[in-house]
Design an enzyme around this catalytic site. Structure first.
Site, PDB file in Angstrom:
ATOM      1  CE  LYS A   1      -0.668  -2.678 -35.912  1.00 54.90           C
ATOM      2  NZ  LYS A   1       0.177  -2.181 -34.816  1.00 54.90           N
TER       3      LYS A   1
ATOM      4  CD  GLU B   1      -3.210  -0.803   2.041  1.00 50.48           C
ATOM      5  OE1 GLU B   1      -3.087   0.048   2.949  1.00 50.48           O
ATOM      6  OE2 GLU B   1      -4.195  -1.550   1.936  1.00 50.48           O
TER       7      GLU B   1
ATOM      8  CB  THR C   1       6.607  -6.675 -27.967  1.00 52.94           C
ATOM      9  OG1 THR C   1       5.897  -6.464 -29.201  1.00 52.94           O
ATOM     10  CG2 THR C   1       5.619  -7.020 -26.880  1.00 52.94           C
TER      11      THR C   1
ATOM     12  NE  ARG D   1      -0.762  -0.189 -26.176  1.00 47.13           N
ATOM     13  CZ  ARG D   1       0.225  -1.046 -25.924  1.00 47.13           C
ATOM     14  NH1 ARG D   1       0.685  -1.809 -26.884  1.00 47.13           N
ATOM     15  NH2 ARG D   1       0.751  -1.124 -24.715  1.00 47.13           N
TER      16      ARG D   1
ATOM     17  NE  ARG E   1      -1.664  -4.704 -32.549  1.00 46.89           N
ATOM     18  CZ  ARG E   1      -0.379  -4.982 -32.409  1.00 46.89           C
ATOM     19  NH1 ARG E   1       0.019  -6.203 -32.242  1.00 46.89           N
ATOM     20  NH2 ARG E   1       0.505  -4.019 -32.443  1.00 46.89           N
TER      21      ARG E   1
HETATM   22  C1  R5P Z   1      -0.750   0.112 -32.029  1.00 45.60           C
HETATM   23  O1  R5P Z   1      -1.729   0.445 -32.654  1.00 45.60           O
HETATM   24  C2  R5P Z   1       0.282   1.052 -31.484  1.00 45.60           C
HETATM   25  O2  R5P Z   1       0.301   2.281 -32.134  1.00 45.60           O
HETATM   26  C3  R5P Z   1       1.650   0.435 -31.530  1.00 45.60           C
HETATM   27  O3  R5P Z   1       2.049   0.266 -32.877  1.00 45.60           O
HETATM   28  C4  R5P Z   1       1.679  -0.912 -30.853  1.00 45.60           C
HETATM   29  O4  R5P Z   1       0.931  -0.906 -29.685  1.00 45.60           O
HETATM   30  C5  R5P Z   1       3.099  -1.308 -30.556  1.00 45.60           C
HETATM   31  O5  R5P Z   1       3.087  -2.554 -29.897  1.00 45.60           O
HETATM   32  P1  R5P Z   1       4.246  -3.609 -30.143  1.00 45.60           P
HETATM   33  O6  R5P Z   1       5.536  -2.869 -30.008  1.00 45.60           O
HETATM   34  O7  R5P Z   1       4.029  -4.640 -29.080  1.00 45.60           O
HETATM   35  O8  R5P Z   1       4.046  -4.171 -31.517  1.00 45.60           O
END
Ligand code: R5P
Length: 311
Positions: A188, A36, A219, A91, A190
């Protein structure tokens, strides 16, 4: 005006702020064995304009921030401005799949319930998140801090590339500083967080020095794949810049294995400053001056946009 730091801000960043503004270290943050958190202001803030600088890059820091704001409110300050260069959960800005949460709306509800009167932040994942707040949100364009560095690379045949549909506005805004540059984007898709399904390049990068512009790298998977796609399409070189170097486990391998020559991030997530030591492709550029000038403009009741445009 009184300026305090949360525990996310390391000494060297505090020292940089102190060059521009008078800051205070009289905010004590204690932790109990059960984790805490108990913040206490060791000086009076009654009637003051309080600025709290904190990067909320994990859940514990979100809780710490809420408690600092609560302590400031209960100590009778006049107003509380939270300077959060990296705003977490951005996000999650809408229900993407059925029955999921909207984290950024919850963050806004919690910060307002705790008592903030104003938020200063850099490059939200989606600018519309400003509308989740019923208080002023000063949303700073982060990529401006990188312009001088990209210019210093003296790259010809420049192409600015958005790595997904959501980053198009950010990348095209950055493009304005490079009138001769061309523009390209990636479509892109996902399937789940941190896992990319497919990428399709829209535009011509042949023979170009490509700069990928994104809001954050977590990442590093997005940037690695984007950079590979760009090089497969006969680009000359590829760099990436993103305002927030979240840089979770595995990012360093992705960066090393990628064709990226450099990944340039700001110190909005201060842990990036330690990570430069583990990967020499990583560069960190400070966002302190941008934030300090913004704080100064607010405290002097001047236009923020005019102040930061003139620096
Ligand atoms: C996604 O829409 C964000 O703008 C970033 O491209 C994404 O979150 C990056 O995540 P990572 O490095 O894990 O691919």
């Amino acid at each position: 005006m009184k300026i305090f730091f949360g525990t996310s801000i390391p000494v060297d960043i505090r020292d940089q702020f102190s060059k521009y503004l008078q800051t205070s270290s009289n905010l004590k943050i204690e932790r109990f064995k059960d984790e805490e958190i108990l913040p206490t202001f060791d000086e009076s803030v009654r009637g003051e304009e309080v600025f709290i600088i904190q990067s909320m890059y994990n859940s514990d820091l979100i809780m710490e921030t809420l408690l600092i704001v609560d302590a400031a409110k209960r100590a009778g300050c006049n107003s509380i401005t939270l300077v959060a260069p990296y705003l977490p959960y951005s996000r999650q800005d809408r229900i993407d799949k059925h029955r999921s949460s909207i984290g950024s709306k919850l963050i806004s509800d919690m910060l307002e319930a705790a008592g903030i009167h104003r938020l200063v932040t850099i490059d939200l994942h989606a600018a519309a998140i400003q509308g989740f707040y019923n208080i002023p949100v000063i949303h700073l364009n982060g990529s401006r801090i990188f312009t001088w560095y990209i210019k210093s690379l003296k790259l010809d045949n420049l192409c600015i590339l958005s790595p997904d549909q959501g980053a198009v506005k950010r990348a095209s805004d950055f493009c304005k500083a490079f009138p001769d540059a061309s523009f390209a984007m990636i479509n892109k898709k996902r399937v789940k967080p941190n896992e990319i399904h497919s990428m399709e390049l829209v535009g011509d990068v042949t023979g170009k020095n490509v700069i990928i512009v994104d809001d954050l790298s977590d990442t590093g998977g997005t940037l690695k794949k984007a950079a590979e796609l760009v090089m497969e399409n006969n680009a000359k070189s590829v760099y990436a810049l993103c305002s927030h170097g979240v840089l979770s486990d595995g990012y360093s391998k992705n960066l090393t294995d990628s064709p990226l020559l450099e990944m340039i991030v700001s110190d909005s997530v201060p842990t990036a400053l330690d990570k430069v030591k583990e990967n020499d492709k990583l560069k960190v550029i400070s966002c302190v001056k941008l934030l300090a000038n913004t704080i100064e403009a607010i405290s002097q009741k001047k236009s923020v946009s005019e102040t930061i445009n003139s620096i």
